[in-house]
Enzyme design. Structure first.
Site, PDB file in Angstrom:
ATOM      1  N   ARG A  98       0.841  -1.182   0.000  1.00 20.20           N
ATOM      2  CA  ARG A  98       0.000   0.000   0.000  1.00 20.20           C
ATOM      3  C   ARG A  98       0.887   1.248   0.000  1.00 20.20           C
ATOM      4  O   ARG A  98       1.956   1.260   0.631  1.00 20.20           O
ATOM      5  CB  ARG A  98      -0.844  -0.045   1.273  1.00 20.20           C
ATOM      6  CG  ARG A  98      -1.776   1.119   1.519  1.00 20.20           C
ATOM      7  CD  ARG A  98      -3.038   0.965   0.753  1.00 20.20           C
ATOM      8  NE  ARG A  98      -4.098   1.844   1.215  1.00 20.20           N
ATOM      9  CZ  ARG A  98      -5.112   2.215   0.441  1.00 20.20           C
ATOM     10  NH1 ARG A  98      -5.197   1.786  -0.812  1.00 20.20           N
ATOM     11  NH2 ARG A  98      -6.061   2.988   0.897  1.00 20.20           N
ATOM     12  N   THR A 387      -9.854   0.598  -9.644  1.00 19.01           N
ATOM     13  CA  THR A 387      -8.965  -0.314  -8.923  1.00 19.01           C
ATOM     14  C   THR A 387      -9.069  -1.573  -9.747  1.00 19.01           C
ATOM     15  O   THR A 387      -9.935  -1.675 -10.616  1.00 19.01           O
ATOM     16  CB  THR A 387      -9.507  -0.519  -7.495  1.00 19.01           C
ATOM     17  OG1 THR A 387      -9.378   0.701  -6.781  1.00 19.01           O
ATOM     18  CG2 THR A 387      -8.778  -1.604  -6.726  1.00 19.01           C
ATOM     19  N   ASP A 429      -7.614   8.663   0.282  1.00 19.89           N
ATOM     20  CA  ASP A 429      -8.203   7.623   1.148  1.00 19.89           C
ATOM     21  C   ASP A 429      -8.041   7.957   2.634  1.00 19.89           C
ATOM     22  O   ASP A 429      -8.647   7.315   3.482  1.00 19.89           O
ATOM     23  CB  ASP A 429      -7.574   6.245   0.854  1.00 19.89           C
ATOM     24  CG  ASP A 429      -8.342   5.476  -0.220  1.00 19.89           C
ATOM     25  OD1 ASP A 429      -9.412   5.943  -0.648  1.00 19.89           O
ATOM     26  OD2 ASP A 429      -7.878   4.405  -0.629  1.00 19.89           O
TER      27      ASP A 429
HETATM   28  O1  DON Z   1      -8.006   1.207  -1.173  1.00 17.24           O
HETATM   29  C1  DON Z   1      -9.179   1.473  -1.363  1.00 17.24           C
HETATM   30  O2  DON Z   1     -10.101   1.001  -0.715  1.00 17.24           O
HETATM   31  C2  DON Z   1      -9.540   2.405  -2.494  1.00 17.24           C
HETATM   32  N1  DON Z   1      -8.415   3.206  -2.883  1.00 17.24           N
HETATM   33  C3  DON Z   1     -10.043   1.568  -3.610  1.00 17.24           C
HETATM   34  C4  DON Z   1     -10.655   2.404  -4.677  1.00 17.24           C
HETATM   35  C5  DON Z   1     -11.472   1.577  -5.561  1.00 17.24           C
HETATM   36  O3  DON Z   1     -11.691   0.414  -5.360  1.00 17.24           O
HETATM   37  C6  DON Z   1     -12.047   2.240  -6.703  1.00 17.24           C
HETATM   38  N2  DON Z   1     -12.533   1.214  -7.603  1.00 17.24           N
HETATM   39  N3  DON Z   1     -13.348   0.981  -8.273  1.00 17.24           N
END
Ligand code: DON
Length: 577
Positions: A98, A387, A429
């Site tokens: 991450r 994602t 986030d």
């Molecule tokens: O880590 C996370 O939860 C977010 N950055 C994920 C973002 C995400 O899944 C967008 N996708 N469709």
């Protein structure tokens, strides 16, 4: 499969060595190995490794680097992610790569002098990026667990970047019309054809990225400690960013212990903090274990209602408790305990929706009660929409589930020009200010406040399920908080309703995340009667939901690997051999 889809596949396969099935109603079946991802070429790259004698980890790393080329909105080397590995000997690893907040990050870095959040600062441009972990994560996985050389596993990605690949309709459109990309000259030049835009079938070549990938092969540490690290830091700082060579040098991949739970006798292995995914999934399943979903029936209002009530409760806890485990004591084990779910279950009325605003947490230990008292509850909202997840199983039974992200589509929209790759906007986030929603309505607590070198809370949920101790399911999806409910929906569909993995992935989905107090359904996938029954139970029903399940099931009788790429996507593919 309609004609249009066949045409697309033909176009996409111009640079592939073989043509496999597109996502449809049937899983792809194979005897030896399987790779499932959102792009056929990336799945092919993984299978190519297994054919060459590599294992599932080699395949996953090849797929990961290939996605950075063929799925630039989310596949990445400028972002981060999680890789859950279960080796054929039963050992598990959870590689956390991450992104981290830069060392110069502060809790108020996205606020003006009056303490107001400056719109956009945490999502667009140079300040929005965390220190990327993907390159170190993939290289680490390959060196520690792979059998081939880094040069072998990165070869397909380099080839795809240098020789190019034919763009799908969706890719051409999303790159050409993205307003954020247009604001950064290198992003506009590379991803928007210098402003001329792309059309379906155009061959997209990325020579700078090809060279960057070659340099990683030549010197895998270059990205973090070498000339490339200096180039990244200088480029970011010239644009007003704060990532330094020290941040890159100090970046570490963490091999964490996955969280574990059980559901109706199955073993669930999933993502620990800094993801909320595994805990929320296990808490949901623990609550549901006390209900007979099979009797309620697939797609019935009763089953949807009960699952929704479990989601409501798991997300209530998620919002309050979770963040980077290196920076706080998280009550993870207690949330995943069966007895805690028993208590939660008592508050569920099978005929009536609970009101999120009046939800009361069941009695908890003195330690958790103290924690609750000290930490106010905040509400999660909708998260951004790009994602990607991929799943791999090899002949020996090694399994890999990876979810990786730039956060928003095309991340911060900043391309490190000479290196040809996009940087993430994962800083969004974090809570830019606890209690104030980010661009997607996400409000979170102090645990997830910005701090130097901290990892932002994630919802990514790469998951492996065992049946009678044997590898059975490999699951995951994108979708922000809906990742958790997408994985849960798929799992419940297989376990409680006996759907095969492709049916389970394709089946209509629903989502609830405590606040907003809304039951979100996929549009046009539920009957009016069912919707009415849900409304009559008191649910505020809204529509619009996505997700992209890229999953594998093992047929335990025959050993066949069943791959399921989500029927919703344009060019995902399960490729087996
Ligand atoms: O880590 C996370 O939860 C977010 N950055 C994920 C973002 C995400 O899944 C967008 N996708 N469709």
């Amino acid at each position: 499969m309609n004609l249009y889809r066949r045409f697309l596949i033909l176009i996409i396969s111009i640079t592939t060595v073989s043509i496999a099935h597109a996502a449809g109603m049937q899983p792809e079946r194979a005897e030896r190995g399987m790779v499932v991802s959102v792009h056929a070429l990336a799945s092919e790259a993984g299978v190519e490794m297994m054919r060459a004698g590599g294992n599932a980890i080699d395949a996953a790393v090849a797929t990961g680097f290939a996605l950075a080329v063929v799925h630039p909105s989310a596949g990445n080397i400028g972002g981060g992610g999680f890789m859950l590995i279960r080796l054929e000997n039963g050992k598990t690893h959870f590689l956390d790569f991450r992104e981290k907040a830069p060392g110069k990050a502060t809790p108020t870095m996205y606020q003006d002098s009056d303490g107001n959040v400056i719109p956009g600062l945490s999502r667009l441009g140079y300040l929005a990026s965390g220190v990327p972990g993907s390159v170190k994560g993939l290289v680490h996985a390959q060196e520690r667990f792979g059998k081939l050389t880094l040069a072998q596993v990165m070869a397909p990605a380099i080839r795809l970047a240098r020789e190019g690949y034919a763009l799908s309709w969706g890719d051409a459109r999303s790159m050409s019309t993205n307003e954020g990309l247009a604001q950064f000259p290198d992003s506009k030049r590379i991803f928007q054809n210098d402003g001329k835009g792309w059309k379906q079938g155009d061959v997209f070549r990325q020579p700078e990225l090809a060279r960057t990938l070659e340099r990683i092969v030549e010197s895998p540490d270059d990205f973090y400690t070498g000339k490339m690290a200096r180039e990244i830091a200088e480029f970011m700082q010239a644009g007003g960013g704060i990532i330094t060579v020290d941040d890159l040098r100090n970046y570490e991949v963490i091999d964490r212990t996955p969280v574990r739970g059980t559901y109706r006798g199955l073993e669930i292995i999933s993502a620990p903090p800094p993801s909320s995914g595994g805990i929320a999934l296990i808490e949901t399943l623990n609550i549901l274990e006390g209900f007979d979903l099979r009797k309620a029936g697939f797609g019935s209002a009763e089953a949807i209602h009960l699952v929704t009530e479990a989601y409501r409760r798991a997300f209530y806890d998620r919002a309050q408790f979770l963040g980077d485990p290196e920076f706080s004591e998280l009550p993870v084990l207690e949330l995943a305990e069966k007895q805690y779910a028993v208590e939660w279950r008592k508050s569920i009325n099978a005929k009536k929706a609970s009101a999120s605003a009046r939800l009361e947490r069941p009695k908890v230990s003195a330690a958790l009660a103290k924690y609750v008292a000290e930490h106010p509850v905040f509400a999660p909202g909708r998260e951004p929409t790009q994602t990607t997840h991929y799943s791999v199983v090899d002949e020996a039974g090694n399994a890999v589930a990876v979810t990786t992200t730039l956060n928003g589509g095309f991340g911060s929209k900043v391309t490190i020009g000479p290196l040809g790759f996009l940087m993430n906007n994962e800083m969004d986030d974090f809570s830019s200010k606890p209690g104030v929603p980010n661009m997607f309505g996400l409000i979170q607590g102090e645990e997830n406040a910005i701090g130097p070198n901290k990892r932002p809370l994630s919802a990514m949920t790469p998951t492996i399920v065992l049946k009678d101790g044997k590898l059975w399911l490999v699951l995951g999806s994108p979708g922000g908080p809906t990742i958790i409910t997408t994985v849960a929906n798929i799992l419940i569909n297989v376990v409680d309703f006996d759907l095969d993995i492709q049916q389970a992935v394709n089946a209509p989905r629903f989502h609830h995340q405590w606040i907003p107090d809304q039951l979100r359904l996929e549009r046009n996938r539920f009957s009016p009667d069912t919707i009415e029954l849900l409304k009559s139970r008191g649910h505020d029903v809204v529509f619009g939901l996505g997700g992209d399940g890229e999953c594998i099931q093992i047929d335990l009788e025959t050993g066949l690997r069943l791959g399921a790429s989500d029927g919703r996507n344009e060019r995902g593919r399960a490729v087996g051999y």
